[in-house]
Design a protein around this motif. Structure first.
Motif, PDB file in Angstrom:
ATOM      1  N   THR A 186      35.820  27.801  38.982  1.00  0.00           N
ATOM      2  CA  THR A 186      36.782  28.734  39.335  1.00  0.00           C
ATOM      3  C   THR A 186      37.731  29.009  38.152  1.00  0.00           C
ATOM      4  OG1 THR A 186      37.852  27.315  40.549  1.00  0.00           O
ATOM      5  CG2 THR A 186      36.606  29.045  41.539  1.00  0.00           C
ATOM      6  N   LEU A 187      38.013  27.842  37.539  1.00  0.00           N
ATOM      7  CA  LEU A 187      39.087  27.887  36.663  1.00  0.00           C
ATOM      8  C   LEU A 187      38.687  28.428  35.315  1.00  0.00           C
ATOM      9  CD1 LEU A 187      41.846  26.702  35.836  1.00  0.00           C
ATOM     10  CD2 LEU A 187      40.574  24.511  34.654  1.00  0.00           C
ATOM     11  N   ALA A 188      37.157  27.973  35.009  1.00  0.00           N
ATOM     12  CA  ALA A 188      36.746  28.764  33.765  1.00  0.00           C
ATOM     13  C   ALA A 188      36.550  30.276  33.841  1.00  0.00           C
ATOM     14  CB  ALA A 188      35.234  28.089  33.623  1.00  0.00           C
ATOM     15  N   MET A 189      35.966  30.614  35.257  1.00  0.00           N
ATOM     16  CA  MET A 189      35.771  32.264  35.272  1.00  0.00           C
ATOM     17  C   MET A 189      37.069  32.955  35.353  1.00  0.00           C
ATOM     18  SD  MET A 189      32.830  32.622  38.077  1.00  0.00           S
ATOM     19  CE  MET A 189      33.519  31.535  39.137  1.00  0.00           C
ATOM     20  N   SER A 190      38.508  32.340  35.891  1.00  0.00           N
ATOM     21  CA  SER A 190      39.715  32.936  35.702  1.00  0.00           C
ATOM     22  C   SER A 190      39.997  32.881  34.287  1.00  0.00           C
ATOM     23  CB  SER A 190      40.527  32.145  36.751  1.00  0.00           C
ATOM     24  OG  SER A 190      41.988  32.268  36.304  1.00  0.00           O
ATOM     25  N   ARG A 191      39.859  31.761  33.664  1.00  0.00           N
ATOM     26  CA  ARG A 191      40.459  31.947  32.288  1.00  0.00           C
ATOM     27  C   ARG A 191      39.553  33.062  31.478  1.00  0.00           C
ATOM     28  NH1 ARG A 191      43.843  30.652  29.886  1.00  0.00           N
ATOM     29  NH2 ARG A 191      43.323  30.104  28.253  1.00  0.00           N
ATOM     30  N   ALA A 192      38.417  32.999  31.444  1.00  0.00           N
ATOM     31  CA  ALA A 192      37.394  33.979  30.887  1.00  0.00           C
ATOM     32  C   ALA A 192      38.057  35.442  31.178  1.00  0.00           C
ATOM     33  CB  ALA A 192      35.943  33.790  31.368  1.00  0.00           C
ATOM     34  N   PHE A 193      38.421  35.814  32.146  1.00  0.00           N
ATOM     35  CA  PHE A 193      38.864  37.165  32.698  1.00  0.00           C
ATOM     36  C   PHE A 193      40.363  37.416  32.224  1.00  0.00           C
ATOM     37  CE2 PHE A 193      34.960  38.044  34.854  1.00  0.00           C
ATOM     38  CZ  PHE A 193      34.906  39.336  34.811  1.00  0.00           C
ATOM     39  N   VAL A 194      41.038  36.500  32.333  1.00  0.00           N
ATOM     40  CA  VAL A 194      42.531  36.666  31.465  1.00  0.00           C
ATOM     41  C   VAL A 194      42.166  36.947  30.157  1.00  0.00           C
ATOM     42  CG1 VAL A 194      44.528  35.369  30.940  1.00  0.00           C
ATOM     43  CG2 VAL A 194      43.571  35.202  33.201  1.00  0.00           C
ATOM     44  N   ARG A 195      41.582  36.281  29.277  1.00  0.00           N
ATOM     45  CA  ARG A 195      41.182  36.266  27.884  1.00  0.00           C
ATOM     46  C   ARG A 195      40.568  37.846  27.757  1.00  0.00           C
ATOM     47  NH1 ARG A 195      38.041  31.867  24.953  1.00  0.00           N
ATOM     48  NH2 ARG A 195      36.340  32.536  25.657  1.00  0.00           N
ATOM     49  N   GLU A 196      39.644  38.426  28.732  1.00  0.00           N
ATOM     50  CA  GLU A 196      39.029  39.526  28.591  1.00  0.00           C
ATOM     51  C   GLU A 196      40.138  40.557  28.460  1.00  0.00           C
ATOM     52  OE1 GLU A 196      36.799  42.106  27.148  1.00  0.00           O
ATOM     53  OE2 GLU A 196      35.678  40.502  28.002  1.00  0.00           O
ATOM     54  N   GLU A 211      43.701  40.065  28.082  1.00  0.00           N
ATOM     55  CA  GLU A 211      44.771  39.728  27.130  1.00  0.00           C
ATOM     56  C   GLU A 211      44.282  40.619  25.891  1.00  0.00           C
ATOM     57  OE1 GLU A 211      45.687  35.799  27.322  1.00  0.00           O
ATOM     58  OE2 GLU A 211      47.109  36.209  28.939  1.00  0.00           O
ATOM     59  N   GLN A 212      42.859  40.001  25.658  1.00  0.00           N
ATOM     60  CA  GLN A 212      42.419  40.723  24.255  1.00  0.00           C
ATOM     61  C   GLN A 212      41.163  41.726  24.667  1.00  0.00           C
ATOM     62  OE1 GLN A 212      40.794  37.663  21.623  1.00  0.00           O
ATOM     63  NE2 GLN A 212      42.371  36.302  22.207  1.00  0.00           N
ATOM     64  N   GLY A 213      40.968  42.745  23.909  1.00  0.00           N
ATOM     65  CA  GLY A 213      39.986  43.735  24.229  1.00  0.00           C
ATOM     66  C   GLY A 213      40.500  44.175  25.558  1.00  0.00           C
ATOM     67  N   GLY A 214      39.964  44.036  26.748  1.00  0.00           N
ATOM     68  CA  GLY A 214      40.344  44.442  27.719  1.00  0.00           C
ATOM     69  C   GLY A 214      39.022  45.003  28.304  1.00  0.00           C
ATOM     70  N   LEU A 215      38.930  45.009  30.016  1.00  0.00           N
ATOM     71  CA  LEU A 215      37.712  45.469  30.548  1.00  0.00           C
ATOM     72  C   LEU A 215      37.721  46.938  30.403  1.00  0.00           C
ATOM     73  CD1 LEU A 215      35.724  43.924  32.180  1.00  0.00           C
ATOM     74  CD2 LEU A 215      37.064  44.367  34.278  1.00  0.00           C
ATOM     75  N   GLU A 216      38.971  47.494  30.169  1.00  0.00           N
ATOM     76  CA  GLU A 216      38.856  49.007  29.908  1.00  0.00           C
ATOM     77  C   GLU A 216      38.124  49.410  28.680  1.00  0.00           C
ATOM     78  OE1 GLU A 216      41.934  51.526  30.779  1.00  0.00           O
ATOM     79  OE2 GLU A 216      41.396  50.690  32.772  1.00  0.00           O
ATOM     80  N   GLY A 217      38.126  48.735  27.612  1.00  0.00           N
ATOM     81  CA  GLY A 217      37.498  49.150  26.528  1.00  0.00           C
ATOM     82  C   GLY A 217      36.038  48.863  26.525  1.00  0.00           C
ATOM     83  N   LEU A 218      35.509  47.944  27.490  1.00  0.00           N
ATOM     84  CA  LEU A 218      34.292  47.822  27.746  1.00  0.00           C
ATOM     85  C   LEU A 218      33.641  49.074  28.799  1.00  0.00           C
ATOM     86  CD1 LEU A 218      33.783  43.938  28.789  1.00  0.00           C
ATOM     87  CD2 LEU A 218      33.623  45.044  26.590  1.00  0.00           C
ATOM     88  N   LEU A 219      34.429  49.565  29.592  1.00  0.00           N
ATOM     89  CA  LEU A 219      34.113  50.378  30.532  1.00  0.00           C
ATOM     90  C   LEU A 219      34.068  51.677  29.807  1.00  0.00           C
ATOM     91  CD1 LEU A 219      36.163  49.215  33.691  1.00  0.00           C
ATOM     92  CD2 LEU A 219      33.639  48.988  33.072  1.00  0.00           C
ATOM     93  N   LEU A 220      34.534  51.991  28.525  1.00  0.00           N
ATOM     94  CA  LEU A 220      34.536  53.219  27.999  1.00  0.00           C
ATOM     95  C   LEU A 220      32.878  53.526  27.267  1.00  0.00           C
ATOM     96  CD1 LEU A 220      37.954  53.235  25.779  1.00  0.00           C
ATOM     97  CD2 LEU A 220      36.926  54.967  27.485  1.00  0.00           C
ATOM     98  N   ALA A 272      40.915  39.807  40.700  1.00  0.00           N
ATOM     99  CA  ALA A 272      41.966  38.950  40.951  1.00  0.00           C
ATOM    100  C   ALA A 272      42.943  38.945  39.613  1.00  0.00           C
ATOM    101  CB  ALA A 272      41.459  37.213  40.881  1.00  0.00           C
ATOM    102  N   VAL A 273      42.004  39.304  38.313  1.00  0.00           N
ATOM    103  CA  VAL A 273      42.806  39.398  37.076  1.00  0.00           C
ATOM    104  C   VAL A 273      43.927  40.584  37.199  1.00  0.00           C
ATOM    105  CG1 VAL A 273      41.337  40.925  35.955  1.00  0.00           C
ATOM    106  CG2 VAL A 273      42.572  38.999  34.572  1.00  0.00           C
ATOM    107  N   GLN A 274      43.747  41.669  38.085  1.00  0.00           N
ATOM    108  CA  GLN A 274      44.550  42.615  38.245  1.00  0.00           C
ATOM    109  C   GLN A 274      45.656  42.347  39.145  1.00  0.00           C
ATOM    110  OE1 GLN A 274      44.116  45.328  36.447  1.00  0.00           O
ATOM    111  NE2 GLN A 274      42.033  44.965  35.565  1.00  0.00           N
ATOM    112  N   THR A 275      45.861  41.387  39.743  1.00  0.00           N
ATOM    113  CA  THR A 275      46.762  40.985  40.756  1.00  0.00           C
ATOM    114  C   THR A 275      47.819  40.198  40.154  1.00  0.00           C
ATOM    115  OG1 THR A 275      45.593  39.178  41.564  1.00  0.00           O
ATOM    116  CG2 THR A 275      45.007  41.192  42.727  1.00  0.00           C
ATOM    117  N   ARG A 276      49.157  40.182  41.115  1.00  0.00           N
ATOM    118  CA  ARG A 276      50.027  39.104  40.498  1.00  0.00           C
ATOM    119  C   ARG A 276      49.414  37.799  41.364  1.00  0.00           C
ATOM    120  NH1 ARG A 276      54.122  40.753  44.336  1.00  0.00           N
ATOM    121  NH2 ARG A 276      52.979  43.018  44.771  1.00  0.00           N
TER     122      ARG A 276
END
Lengths: 233, 244, 224
Positions: free
Chosen positions: C67-77, C79-88, C154-158
């Protein structure tokens, strides 16, 4: 100049009819119609919260309309979502760049996502176009804000879309970069492709665009040539 | 101006018939009094367990109603993802809130019940364990809703969890059952194997279930109505800020 | 097969990023190592009780590190790049989801492969069998699939660090139970008869269910 656009023989780059979009009980776009021909450059003005960004997101296939339809180069964003997204390049507030990758690696990644043909050559081309070819192997983290923005523009045009969506592109750009962006966009529309740009800079919007629209409360209040407004240009 | 039209013309979700809730409230209240009378004065005292057995008439209906509530969340979540009508989201949200209250009560009454009947406060029996997992999933559901800053995103994410959470329930149930068949737990006491109920006890149980289902319906509609008012209030606040 | 190209692009990009920074795998490894050490003291693992306790400790370490690894991976996605860019991109959302899930799967396998020897030495655990490998592969696939969906949420939440485990663990519990049961049987602590032949197919069924439902939910909820 070029009346039929780069994609087949559809008449318009954008066709939006009766677009509604709301979040909960709050309508953001209200019965919005918009047609944009090939080679047109639309500057979109409006206060914060008037729905500009939501409109751009809907055009880019990121916000789903509650009702109404959007066609990009003839492709309906609901029925042919991937084909419609293929036609669109986006320069948003966020650059969508990976800071620990180099310029070339970033473009390689996006180029693969978009299945760009002859990717290596195309990357050199766009890097040249935005003036970053000498920094191609620098990590994005080490680039200035303006250069990151240029790379974001290179990313947006990499797959040769027929429509470019720009959300306040002038923010964070120095004067030289703004000038080269203007040049790039002039050639862009001259080749028959179209642009929608939101901006807070009225002078710049009027100078660059071929058409102006003012948004308020989720619809286009004014839509026509900038000259009608009797200001600028 | 366009926005103002949108807010006022949007249908008032929650209450199909004004006054229905009042009728439901009074009706459920009267029926609940009858229910208490039946449970405490009509149903015979259990020969083995004594008075404490009467918890059963609360525990079982409450537990069943909580499952019904989460099924409503599941259906409404699918409805929301397919139609994107906020009415569905409102049903899902209200059902989840009421469901969490009911499942909490089911766990509490279960603990009160388990001690005299099974001789332990808690046992990792499949039904109990599944109920506990349900509680965890739907508490997470409510947390998710309050932790997503963007309301429409929150509704979408919650709908996703409402679907996957409910699909997970049978999987949890069967895996705990298989797991338990290897790890027998401490179920002792007079009713380790649930005996058959006397007919009169069965009737009281069914009546109680019906009353609790009505109570659920009332709470669901009331909560939806409240949320509708909250939504309209936030829309009004938003518009008045825009006007400035 | 149109899915494979974008998935390969995502894997290439995420591996390259991880090679540059190494922060995800390293931090998750250290964390998983800590879990093993802490449990050793908390449970007083004596040689006679290793077979009984080791499966649980192993899977708690894997699940927490994962869970730690997956959480960090999405925080990185984000902070850099962003899921939005992929979804375009003109790529189906299923492909994006499966690509990210594949990345999580590979990261977790690397972490698990590195944790296993440490675990074996510290707890005198030597029962490595094909059954154990099968359990690890199937359970990790389930973890990565469900974890990718909830990381994206989760990455979109507080307070996203809390939100991922709170969402993830109740849903993934059946997979965790199955993994521990099969590992126990492989170690020889439980009654073997039927455990492996019952749980390994069940783990495969869980994976199949999650592999159908998670991409579907993802592709709907990313579009506002």
């Amino acid at each position: 100049m070029a009346q039929t656009g780069p994609v087949g023989n559809t008449n318009n780059s954008i066709e939006v009819t009766g677009l509604h979009k709301g979040f909960g009980d709050l309508p953001v776009l209200w019965d919005l119609d918009l047609e944009l021909g090939w080679g047109e450059f639309l500057a979109l003005f409006g206060a914060n919260g008037s729905g500009k960004t939501t409109l751009l997101r809907a055009l880019a296939g990121q916000a789903r309309p509650d009702s109404g339809s959007i066609r990009i180069a003839g492709f309906d964003t609901r029925r042919r979502p991937a084909a419609a997204r293929r036609q669109v390049g986006v320069v948003a507030h966020s650059a969508f760049l990976y800071e620990d990758l180099t310029c070339r690696e970033n473009l390689t990644f996006y180029g693969r996502l978009y299945s760009v043909e002859n990717l290596k050559g195309r990357i050199e081309e766009v890097l040249e176009l935005v003036g970053l070819n000498r920094r191609a192997d620098r990590r994005v983290r080490s680039l200035s804000h303006g250069m990151q923005k240029r790379l974001a523009i290179a990313r947006a045009i990499l797959h040769q879309p027929s429509l470019l969506l720009l959300d306040e592109p002038e923010s964070g750009l120095d004067r030289d970069s703004v000038a080269s962006l203007a040049e790039l966009l002039r050639e862009w529309t001259a080749s028959g492709r179209s642009v929608v740009m939101t901006t807070h800079n009225v002078d710049l919007g009027l100078a660059w665009s071929s058409r102006v629209a003012v948004m308020s409360n989720g619809r286009l209040d004014f839509d026509g040539a900038g000259d009608y407004l009797g200001v600028g240009s | 101006m366009a926005s103002a039209q949108g807010a006022s013309s949007s249908p008032r979700s929650g209450l199909a018939f004004p006054g229905l809730n009042g009728v439901l409230l009074v009706g459920t209240g009267v029926l609940m009094l009858v229910n208490l009378y039946l449970i405490f004065l009509v149903a015979p005292t259990d020969a083995v367990l004594g008075e404490v057995q009467r918890v059963f008439y609360f525990h079982v209906p409450i537990a069943i109603v909580s499952f019904v509530a989460f099924f409503v969340v599941f259906v409404a979540s699918i409805g929301y993802l397919v139609t994107r009508k906020s009415k569905w989201d409102s049903v899902a949200h209200a059902a989840a809130e009421v469901g969490v209250v009911f499942v909490s009560l089911a766990l509490l009454t279960g603990i009160v019940w388990a001690r005299p009947v099974w001789g332990v406060w808690w046992t990792w029996e499949p039904r109990l364990t599944t109920t506990l997992i349900l509680w965890l999933i739907y508490v997470a559901y409510l947390m998710l809703r309050s932790y997503v800053p963007n309301k429409s995103q929150g509704a979408l994410y919650a709908a996703g969890l409402g679907i996957i959470g409910f699909v997970d329930v049978p999987i949890v149930y069967y895996s705990v059952q298989w797991w338990r068949s290897i790890h027998p737990s401490a179920v002792v006491g007079p009713l380790a194997d649930a005996g058959a109920l006397e007919p009169i006890m069965q009737w009281v149980l069914f009546y109680s279930l019906a009353v609790f289902l009505l109570l659920f319906l009332y709470l669901l509609l009331e909560r939806m109505h409240l949320r509708n008012v909250e939504d309209r209030l936030s829309a009004l606040r938003f518009l008045s800020r825009m006007r400035r | 097969m149109r899915m494979l190209r974008p998935m390969a692009a995502l894997v290439w990009k995420d591996l390259l990023l991880e090679l540059r920074s190494r922060d995800i795998v390293v931090s998750a490894l250290v964390f998983g190592f800590l879990v093993v050490v802490v449990f050793n003291f908390a449970l007083k693992v004596s040689p006679e009780r290793v077979a009984e306790l080791a499966p649980g400790i192993l899977w708690v370490a894997f699940a927490f590190a994962g869970t730690l690894a997956m959480s960090r991976a999405f925080v990185r996605e984000r902070e850099q790049g962003g899921l939005e860019g992929l979804l375009l991109a003109p790529v189906s959302r299923d492909a994006i989801f499966l690509g990210k899930a594949l990345v999580s799967f590979l990261f977790m396998l690397v972490i698990e492969a590195a944790l296993l020897p440490v675990f074996a030495i510290l707890l005198n655990f030597t029962s490595f069998t094909l059954t154990l490998a099968g359990a690890i592969l199937l359970a990790t696939l389930g973890f990565a699939t469900v974890g990718t969906l909830f990381s994206a949420i989760a990455v979109q939440t507080r307070s996203r660090e809390v939100m991922l485990p709170v969402l993830f663990f109740p849903i993934i519990l059946p997979v965790l139970i199955g993994a521990v049961e099969v590992t126990g049987a492989a170690v020889g602590s439980g009654p073997e008869t039927g455990v492996v032949t019952r749980w390994l197919p069940l783990l495969a069924v869980f994976d199949a269910v999650f592999l159908v439902i998670c991409p579907w939910i993802f592709s709907i909820i990313v579009e506002e």
